[in-house]
Scaffold this motif. Structure first.
Motif, PDB file in Angstrom:
ATOM      1  N   GLY A  52       1.557   4.263   6.752  1.00 33.21           N
ATOM      2  CA  GLY A  52       1.408   5.511   6.004  1.00 33.21           C
ATOM      3  C   GLY A  52       2.314   6.615   6.505  1.00 33.21           C
ATOM      4  O   GLY A  52       2.031   7.803   6.347  1.00 33.21           O
ATOM      5  N   PRO A  54       5.242   9.210   6.441  1.00 32.93           N
ATOM      6  CA  PRO A  54       5.899   9.888   5.312  1.00 32.93           C
ATOM      7  C   PRO A  54       7.249   9.248   5.014  1.00 32.93           C
ATOM      8  O   PRO A  54       7.959   8.874   5.947  1.00 32.93           O
ATOM      9  CB  PRO A  54       6.058  11.327   5.798  1.00 32.93           C
ATOM     10  CG  PRO A  54       4.937  11.496   6.778  1.00 32.93           C
ATOM     11  CD  PRO A  54       4.798  10.150   7.455  1.00 32.93           C
ATOM     12  N   HIS A  56       5.325   7.663   2.766  1.00 36.12           N
ATOM     13  CA  HIS A  56       4.422   6.615   2.279  1.00 36.12           C
ATOM     14  C   HIS A  56       2.951   6.911   2.548  1.00 36.12           C
ATOM     15  O   HIS A  56       2.120   6.012   2.513  1.00 36.12           O
ATOM     16  CB  HIS A  56       4.788   5.277   2.921  1.00 36.12           C
ATOM     17  CG  HIS A  56       6.231   4.920   2.806  1.00 36.12           C
ATOM     18  ND1 HIS A  56       6.824   4.597   1.608  1.00 36.12           N
ATOM     19  CD2 HIS A  56       7.212   4.861   3.735  1.00 36.12           C
ATOM     20  CE1 HIS A  56       8.106   4.345   1.812  1.00 36.12           C
ATOM     21  NE2 HIS A  56       8.364   4.499   3.087  1.00 36.12           N
ATOM     22  N   GLY A  57       2.611   8.151   2.817  1.00 37.35           N
ATOM     23  CA  GLY A  57       1.268   8.512   3.231  1.00 37.35           C
ATOM     24  C   GLY A  57       0.172   8.241   2.222  1.00 37.35           C
ATOM     25  O   GLY A  57      -0.978   8.084   2.592  1.00 37.35           O
ATOM     26  N   ASP A  58       0.524   8.153   0.944  1.00 31.61           N
ATOM     27  CA  ASP A  58      -0.508   7.973  -0.081  1.00 31.61           C
ATOM     28  C   ASP A  58      -0.677   6.522  -0.521  1.00 31.61           C
ATOM     29  O   ASP A  58      -1.431   6.241  -1.440  1.00 31.61           O
ATOM     30  CB  ASP A  58      -0.206   8.848  -1.293  1.00 31.61           C
ATOM     31  CG  ASP A  58       1.131   8.512  -1.936  1.00 31.61           C
ATOM     32  OD1 ASP A  58       1.992   7.885  -1.276  1.00 31.61           O
ATOM     33  OD2 ASP A  58       1.328   8.884  -3.103  1.00 31.61           O
ATOM     34  N   LEU A  59      -0.005   5.595   0.141  1.00 37.96           N
ATOM     35  CA  LEU A  59      -0.108   4.185  -0.251  1.00 37.96           C
ATOM     36  C   LEU A  59      -1.380   3.557   0.328  1.00 37.96           C
ATOM     37  O   LEU A  59      -1.733   3.808   1.476  1.00 37.96           O
ATOM     38  CB  LEU A  59       1.101   3.395   0.241  1.00 37.96           C
ATOM     39  CG  LEU A  59       2.432   3.726  -0.407  1.00 37.96           C
ATOM     40  CD1 LEU A  59       3.542   2.895   0.237  1.00 37.96           C
ATOM     41  CD2 LEU A  59       2.391   3.501  -1.904  1.00 37.96           C
ATOM     42  N   PRO A  60      -2.037   2.718  -0.460  1.00 37.78           N
ATOM     43  CA  PRO A  60      -3.203   2.007   0.077  1.00 37.78           C
ATOM     44  C   PRO A  60      -2.752   0.868   0.985  1.00 37.78           C
ATOM     45  O   PRO A  60      -1.620   0.392   0.889  1.00 37.78           O
ATOM     46  CB  PRO A  60      -3.868   1.451  -1.187  1.00 37.78           C
ATOM     47  CG  PRO A  60      -2.721   1.235  -2.128  1.00 37.78           C
ATOM     48  CD  PRO A  60      -1.763   2.373  -1.851  1.00 37.78           C
TER      49      PRO A  60
END
Length: 149
Positions: A52, A54, A56-60
């Motif tokens: 996660g 940055p 990519h912080g919002d990826l599950p």
């Protein structure tokens, strides 16, 4: 109930070869099951997405990772070893998807705690069947661990 069973399964594909990437995307679409495909093109990007970092912080977290061995920046074995040492990532099933048929690669992958090693099919029909098998076994039959530890 696994994340995959509760909602649309998240599959991470770590692949740098554009032709293999396109083929995998197409056969997973043709396998006709709801999923979200996250794509990383090298080992560093894969780890950033998994952690996660940055941006990519919002990826599950993925329900399963399909990992090529021969990728740039960090090879597949390095990514696998890093994942299996991280308490947050170690339970995610990792399937090595490689062109290799070398016994040393099989052994190294399993020693690093890969969940499976699959040699990439070269035929479209065989690749489509592999996508269906992954869907049916890993996302329907197997009880996957809960997301974050």
């Amino acid at each position: 109930m696994s994340q995959a069973a509760a909602s649309k399964p998240v599959i991470m594909l770590v692949e740098d070869n554009p032709a293999d990437l396109r083929l995998t995307q197409e056969v997973f679409e043709e396998a006709a099951f709801e999923h979200r495909l996250l794509v990383a093109r090298d080992g560093e990007q894969a780890l950033a997405m998994l952690r996660g970092t940055p941006p990519h912080g919002d990826l599950p977290l993925p329900d399963i990772v399909l990992l090529d061995l021969n990728i740039p920046r960090k090879n597949g074995l390095e990514v696998l070893r890093t994942m299996k040492q991280d308490p947050r990532l170690k339970r995610i099933p990792v399937l090595i998807l490689s062109t290799s048929r070398a016994e040393t690669d099989f052994a190294a992958a399993y020693d690093a705690h890969a969940n499976a090693f699959v040699t990439k099919p070269t035929d479209w029909g065989e690749f489509a069947e592999l996508a269906r098998l992954i869907r049916d076994f890993w996302l329907k039959v197997v009880q996957l661990p809960p997301g974050v530890v």
